[in-house]
Design an enzyme around this catalytic site. Structure first.
Site, PDB file in Angstrom:
ATOM      1  N   TYR A  15      38.141  35.793  37.483  1.00 42.16           N
ATOM      2  CA  TYR A  15      38.998  36.195  36.358  1.00 42.16           C
ATOM      3  C   TYR A  15      40.330  36.698  36.903  1.00 42.16           C
ATOM      4  CZ  TYR A  15      35.082  35.777  33.095  1.00 42.16           C
ATOM      5  OH  TYR A  15      34.049  35.305  32.320  1.00 42.16           O
ATOM      6  N   GLU A  16      41.413  36.407  36.180  1.00 40.37           N
ATOM      7  CA  GLU A  16      42.740  36.687  36.709  1.00 40.37           C
ATOM      8  C   GLU A  16      43.039  38.176  36.842  1.00 40.37           C
ATOM      9  OE1 GLU A  16      45.005  34.516  33.904  1.00 40.37           O
ATOM     10  OE2 GLU A  16      45.013  36.094  32.396  1.00 40.37           O
ATOM     11  N   SER A  17      42.207  39.022  36.235  1.00 40.17           N
ATOM     12  CA  SER A  17      42.383  40.458  36.409  1.00 40.17           C
ATOM     13  C   SER A  17      42.076  40.880  37.839  1.00 40.17           C
ATOM     14  CB  SER A  17      41.470  41.210  35.443  1.00 40.17           C
ATOM     15  OG  SER A  17      40.137  40.785  35.602  1.00 40.17           O
ATOM     16  N   GLY A  18      41.470  39.984  38.627  1.00 41.62           N
ATOM     17  CA  GLY A  18      41.262  40.296  40.034  1.00 41.62           C
ATOM     18  C   GLY A  18      39.811  40.251  40.500  1.00 41.62           C
TER      19      GLY A  18
END
Lengths: 288, 256
Positions: B57-60
């Site tokens: 996920y792009e949140s990390g």
């Protein structure tokens, strides 16, 4: 650099954030500094250029309050719910005032902060190729690699006047630690002229955690203790994301009058509500 | 869009779409997951066809293993269950841009015949302001740098358009060779899964053609829901109806 000191939220916001400033309030879903934004609304600090990868509900509130002249961003939705209605109303209808936008991709925004934190004028990435985004902003260009000849995207550095973040802890000297999803906060903080950090708690001793991000006190301008200050976002270890609020925001924000009433009730009536909210959510988190 | 096809399984068009989208991940090792329909499908794949799928996920978060569907890409459980949590610049530069991720899984507001995506603005007619959409997010670089791209979205003439109102994210550009010309390194979109069937780019023209229909759906329905003259494969297949196990897993995820 000024010695960092612990201040009240009111004083920290009043001293660090001024009309017409460029302000980044970061936190990628996690650790979003809502309480500080509400203090900006209460103080009526206006004509702001707001910078943030995901404007989220926090900027929907500031935009709807009429304080924002320009938005620099890469994804403006209510995550998992739908539109940001105050943002849309400002862009589509100019209500309560027209909103200028400078729009990027996430990769571009992240690299703009990296350039800003690194003291460089721009950053390089493989991005924006074929997208019309680049044609609508003057902060994306191209640069040719001097070693391979490859043409790459160049994005202008972001250097906010002020970056505001929320963290779990600070010590009494103003050293700050955040952990969990730490997003782009280190870069946003180091790119800024002034840094305001709200924290869940001030502790006697800051114990570095694996994977934690520590900002030493000399890299921070002011710290304010605001338990629950990320609500309806969250602080890992202290609270959980209030997904119900994010879903409820859709109806609150859809209508201008409902939104105004919400601001009156929940923002202008003061900051006391955060602590009560925080204890409730901490009890819930502990119960899970 | 109403689907009046006879039901061959006790499931909704959205469930058909999600189950088939999950199946498309059967061969993937790592998947960069967009929120919404892609996240639902990718989480279902971990419970069905690909238990060891690495969700990113792009949140990390690298290797999230949530027990229930996240509302946002930054829900706490995604970080708590991850193999590693990294910063957002690291995610986009070291993991995505460097070409380490097999599959990017995206949704769209508008899609054209070359699988280019608009998520920025839509025209609403003369004299009216453009409708504002969320914007690019991670999509341009996900589509550029993942090994391949899967797209999932509901099939309607509103979504499947002759001409995008804005090109946010490049799929196959204006046709064959465009990705190479633009320096986009991954294969780009290889499959589009909808609530009516499955489209894939023609290897010769890069144009999306209808290759499969869900049980009970007709070619005419798919054509009526597409804003361009939809071409069909020589032999159109029929997707296998969702199994009871797939439906149970999906419903359990949604109920959790």
């Amino acid at each position: 650099m000024a010695v960092p000191k612990i201040r009240t939220l009111h004083d920290a916001v009043a001293e660090l954030i001024h009309d017409a400033d460029t302000v980044a309030m970061e936190g990628f879903t996690h650790l979003i500094p809502f309480a500080a934004a509400h203090e900006v609304i209460r103080q009526g600090i206006t004509d702001l250029t707001l910078v943030r990868m995901t404007p989220d509900v926090i900027y929907d509130q500031l935009i709807g309050a009429g304080l924002v002249k320009k938005l620099v961003f890469s994804w403006g939705g209510n995550p998992g719910v739908g539109s940001l209605h105050r943002f849309r109303d400002a862009v589509e209808n100019g209500w309560p005032r027209p909103l200028e936008v400078d729009e990027h991709s996430h990769a571009g925004m992240a690299n703009r902060y990296v350039a800003g934190a690194s003291g460089l004028p721009f950053a390089v990435l493989r991005g924006y190729r074929g997208s019309e985004i680049a044609s609508r902003t003057d902060t994306v260009s191209t640069v040719t690699c001097p070693f391979t000849g490859e043409e790459l995207a160049a994005v202008a550095a972001l250097n906010p006047d002020v970056t505001v973040i929320h963290a779990q802890q600070a010590d009494r000297e103003g050293n700050v630690q955040l952990w969990g999803l730490t997003g782009v906060q280190k870069e946003a903080a180091l790119a800024a002229e002034r840094v305001l950090v709200t924290v869940e708690e001030i502790t006697d001793e800051l114990r570095p955690r694996p994977g934690g991000v520590v900002l030493p006190s000399w890299a921070v301008t002011a710290v304010a203790e605001v338990p629950g200050g990320a609500h309806p976002s969250y602080a890992a270890g202290y609270s959980v994301r209030d997904n119900d609020f994010y879903q409820a925001w859709d109806a609150i924000s859809r209508d201008r009058d409902t939104f105004r009433s919400w601001l009156d009730e929940h923002v202008f009536k003061g900051e006391h509500s955060f602590k009560g909210e925080h204890s409730r959510r901490t009890e819930e988190a502990a119960a899970r | 869009m109403t689907t009046t096809a006879p039901r061959t399984c006790d499931c909704t068009p959205d469930e058909l779409m999600t189950v088939n989208a999950a199946r498309a991940l059967a061969g993937a090792r790592t998947c960069f997951v967009g929120i919404g329909l892609p996240s639902t499908a990718a989480n279902l794949a971990r419970h069905t066809v690909r238990p060891d799928l690495v969700l990113i996920y792009e949140s990390g978060t690298l290797g999230s293993k949530p027990t229930r569907l996240p509302l946002s890409i930054g829900d706490g459980e995604l970080a708590d269950t991850a193999d590693a949590v990294v910063s957002v610049p690291e995610m986009f530069n070291y993991w995505l841009q460097a070409g380490r991720i097999d599959v990017g899984f995206l949704g769209a507001a508008q899609l054209d015949r070359y699988a280019n995506i608009n998520t920025t603005v839509v025209d609403r007619g003369p004299g009216k302001p453009q409708g504002r959409l969320p914007g690019a997010g991670g999509a341009p670089e996900i589509a550029a740098n993942c090994g391949e791209v899967l797209i999932v979205l509901r099939h309607s003439i509103r979504n499947f358009v002759r001409r995008l109102d804005f090109t946010t994210t490049v799929g196959h550009g204006s046709g064959p060779g465009d990705r190479q010309r633009l320096g986009l390194r991954g294969k780009g979109p290889t499959v589009v899964i909808t609530d009516l069937g499955v489209l894939r780019p023609d290897p010769a023209t890069a144009e999306l053609v209808l290759t499969e229909l869900h049980p009970g759906v007709t070619v005419e329905q798919a054509r009526a829901a597409t804003g361009w003259e939809l071409k069909t494969a020589d032999a159109i297949g029929t997707t296998t109806a969702p199994t009871p196990a797939e439906l149970a897993a999906l419903r359990a995820l949604k109920a959790a």
